[in-house]
Design an enzyme around this catalytic site. Sequence first.
Site, PDB file in Angstrom:
ATOM      1  N   PRO A  35      33.338  -1.744 -40.639  1.00 52.63           N
ATOM      2  CG  PRO A  35      32.757  -3.480 -42.056  1.00 52.63           C
ATOM      3  CD  PRO A  35      33.882  -2.979 -41.206  1.00 52.63           C
ATOM      4  CG  ASN A  36      27.746  -1.348 -41.930  1.00 56.08           C
ATOM      5  OD1 ASN A  36      27.402  -0.496 -42.744  1.00 56.08           O
ATOM      6  ND2 ASN A  36      28.015  -2.587 -42.271  1.00 56.08           N
ATOM      7  NE  ARG A  45      25.244  -1.740 -37.674  1.00 53.61           N
ATOM      8  CZ  ARG A  45      26.264  -2.597 -37.595  1.00 53.61           C
ATOM      9  NH1 ARG A  45      27.405  -2.250 -37.026  1.00 53.61           N
ATOM     10  NH2 ARG A  45      26.151  -3.807 -38.105  1.00 53.61           N
ATOM     11  CE1 TYR A  84      26.088  -4.781 -33.303  1.00 56.21           C
ATOM     12  CE2 TYR A  84      24.480  -4.056 -34.938  1.00 56.21           C
ATOM     13  CZ  TYR A  84      25.431  -4.957 -34.514  1.00 56.21           C
ATOM     14  OH  TYR A  84      25.742  -6.049 -35.291  1.00 56.21           O
ATOM     15  CG  ASN A  92      33.664  -4.005 -33.244  1.00 64.39           C
ATOM     16  OD1 ASN A  92      33.561  -4.941 -34.029  1.00 64.39           O
ATOM     17  ND2 ASN A  92      32.624  -3.493 -32.598  1.00 64.39           N
ATOM     18  CB  ALA A 102      30.514  -7.366 -41.390  1.00 67.50           C
ATOM     19  CD  GLU A 131      37.394 -10.901 -31.780  1.00 59.73           C
ATOM     20  OE1 GLU A 131      37.933 -11.800 -31.098  1.00 59.73           O
ATOM     21  OE2 GLU A 131      36.667 -11.132 -32.775  1.00 59.73           O
ATOM     22  CG  HIS A 183      32.729  -8.584 -31.469  1.00 61.05           C
ATOM     23  ND1 HIS A 183      32.802  -8.145 -32.769  1.00 61.05           N
ATOM     24  CD2 HIS A 183      33.699  -9.511 -31.320  1.00 61.05           C
ATOM     25  CE1 HIS A 183      33.768  -8.798 -33.386  1.00 61.05           C
ATOM     26  NE2 HIS A 183      34.336  -9.629 -32.523  1.00 61.05           N
ATOM     27  NE  ARG A 211      23.908 -10.352 -33.478  1.00 60.35           N
ATOM     28  CZ  ARG A 211      24.300  -9.270 -34.159  1.00 60.35           C
ATOM     29  NH1 ARG A 211      25.342  -8.576 -33.756  1.00 60.35           N
ATOM     30  NH2 ARG A 211      23.634  -8.907 -35.242  1.00 60.35           N
TER      31      ARG A 211
END
Length: 147
Positions: free
Chosen positions: A9-10, A17, A22, A74, A77, A98, A100, A107
């Site tokens: 998502p996103n 964003r 990012y 990825n 969330a 994975e 990111h 974070r």
Amino acid sequence: MKILVLNGPNLNMLGIREKNIYGSGTYDDLVRLIEETAKENEMMVKVYQSNHEGALVDRIQQAYDDGTEGIVINPAAYTHTSVAILDALKAVNLPTVEVHLSDVSQREDFRQISYAGKACVKTIMGKGFLGYKEAMLYLKNGNEKEE
Ligand code: DQA
């Protein structure tokens, strides 16, 4: 080698964003990099993005019998919440990396758990778009090309 790159998502909002986190590259720029990497390295790649957990689960399940040999994911969330995505990755049992974009280890506390990561052979974080390239090469070459 046939691989699947999944984005949660996103990530379709890249370039819009939280650019300070990012970067300013768009989702289309990311897809271009993934497709170029595949071409340069004689890999076949399918790229899929969804904002919906179940759709990501469905796409992972599809990889079980469509000839996919490795997955780059990825989960965005859903990384931090989704046991369903973890279970789907375990079910298909394909080598999965994975990725990111940001360094999630630096974070918020709620980002410190990765469910999907428990089914992954490697995690790459904080390298922006290049993390996807590294993940794809890892699936192709294993540790061979690691610094
Ligand atoms: C992300 C990190 C996640 O915590 C966040 O929810 C995202 C993107 C990353 O690529 O850095 O949406 O997966």
